[in-house]
Design a protein around this motif. Structure first.
Motif, PDB file in Angstrom:
ATOM      1  N   SER A  86       0.828  -1.201   0.000  1.00 21.76           N
ATOM      2  CA  SER A  86       0.000   0.000   0.000  1.00 21.76           C
ATOM      3  C   SER A  86       0.867   1.258   0.000  1.00 21.76           C
ATOM      4  CB  SER A  86      -0.914   0.000   1.223  1.00 21.76           C
ATOM      5  OG  SER A  86      -1.675   1.183   1.293  1.00 21.76           O
ATOM      6  N   SER A  87       1.960   1.241   0.759  1.00 17.68           N
ATOM      7  CA  SER A  87       2.878   2.376   0.802  1.00 17.68           C
ATOM      8  C   SER A  87       3.538   2.596  -0.551  1.00 17.68           C
ATOM      9  CB  SER A  87       3.943   2.133   1.874  1.00 17.68           C
ATOM     10  OG  SER A  87       4.893   3.176   1.892  1.00 17.68           O
ATOM     11  N   ASP A  90       0.936   4.157  -2.808  1.00 17.55           N
ATOM     12  CA  ASP A  90       0.712   5.558  -2.444  1.00 17.55           C
ATOM     13  C   ASP A  90       1.838   6.443  -2.986  1.00 17.55           C
ATOM     14  OD1 ASP A  90      -1.624   5.010  -1.117  1.00 17.55           O
ATOM     15  OD2 ASP A  90      -0.723   4.960   0.871  1.00 17.55           O
ATOM     16  N   TYR A  93       1.351   6.884  -6.805  1.00 17.54           N
ATOM     17  CA  TYR A  93       0.295   7.852  -7.121  1.00 17.54           C
ATOM     18  C   TYR A  93       0.745   9.287  -6.825  1.00 17.54           C
ATOM     19  CZ  TYR A  93      -3.235   4.121  -7.607  1.00 17.54           C
ATOM     20  OH  TYR A  93      -3.965   3.035  -8.000  1.00 17.54           O
ATOM     21  N   ASP A  94       1.365   9.480  -5.664  1.00 20.08           N
ATOM     22  CA  ASP A  94       1.781  10.823  -5.265  1.00 20.08           C
ATOM     23  C   ASP A  94       2.801  11.416  -6.241  1.00 20.08           C
ATOM     24  OD1 ASP A  94       0.141  10.662  -3.084  1.00 20.08           O
ATOM     25  OD2 ASP A  94       1.749  10.289  -1.627  1.00 20.08           O
TER      26      ASP A  94
END
Length: 241
Positions: A86-87, A90, A93-94
């Motif tokens: 998940s990290s 993230d 995406y960021d």
């Protein structure tokens, strides 16, 4: 990334200075007018305007479309903890969002381990193909830095390389679907960019001849070769940049 104080979309399309930040934006926020999630330099008025207008008619726009995909995500998701994966997602995406917004692109979709971006709508730029290429390089640079940082911290996560594809040309932009309405672009230019991304090796950017012709300052040294892309009868010439 610098943040605009007014909505670039409303200003470019209608010459209306809609405040996004600062004290002047407070009354607007009371009516639900705030920065868009697709690009924080545009606003929710843009989204509503596109939704209402395009229910009646789709519009044809000249755009550059970028797809980026996180390579090895499926394998990583099976071998790492859910929190670690998940990290990683993230971060992906960021970094993609920051790079796309830096060049006034629209982060149109995030689907699993891939993103789709559109340039030249709703913020118009004549050099949108060049902006798409620059955004792709910035995405690669940012994600590579993240990858090196994870390795330096001993995260043991040797993954996160990307494949990127870009095409430029006319696409239909509007709301599509019946049970689920989706504001997006469709057309050959979108399909070609998606397939080019699928053909790109990890760490590479593949662009079409049209992109090379319209972004010569960024693609002059690239060499092309023909690729067999799914859904296309004839080979498509793509250039690695």
């Amino acid at each position: 990334m610098s943040r605009s104080r007014i909505c670039k979309g409303c200003w470019e399309q209608m010459r209306i200075p809609v405040p996004l930040r600062g004290p002047a934006s407070i009354p607007f926020r009371a009516f639900g007018i705030r920065p868009s999630r697709m690009n924080p330099n545009t606003c929710t008025i843009c989204e509503l305007m596109f939704t209402r207008v395009m229910k009646a008619r789709k519009i044809t726009v000249d755009v550059s479309v970028l797809f980026a995909d996180l390579r090895g995500y499926t394998a990583l998701s099976q071998s790492l903890s859910a929190d670690t994966v998940s990290s990683l997602l993230d971060d992906f995406y960021d970094e993609c969002a920051a790079a796309i917004w830096e060049f006034d692109g629209l982060l149109n979709k995030t689907v699993g381990d891939a993103i789709m971006a559109i340039f030249n709508f709703p913020i118009p730029h004549q050099d949108h193909a060049e902006r798409a290429v620059l955004a792709a390089r910035e995405i690669q640079r940012r994600c590579q830095l993240r990858r090196e940082l994870r390795l330096a911290e001993g995260a043991g996560l040797d993954g996160g390389e990307l494949g990127v594809g870009i095409d430029t040309g006319e696409a239909s932009f509007g709301e599509f679907g019946r049970s689920h309405r989706d504001l997006t672009a469709i057309g050959t230019v979108v399909n070609t960019a998606a397939r080019a991304q699928s053909a790109a090796e990890a760490g590479r950017i593949l662009v079409t001849r049209a992109v090379c012709e319209r972004a010569q300052s960024q693609t002059a040294a690239s060499e092309g070769r023909e690729y067999r892309l799914k859904g296309f009868e004839k080979p498509i010439e793509l250039y690695a940049i």
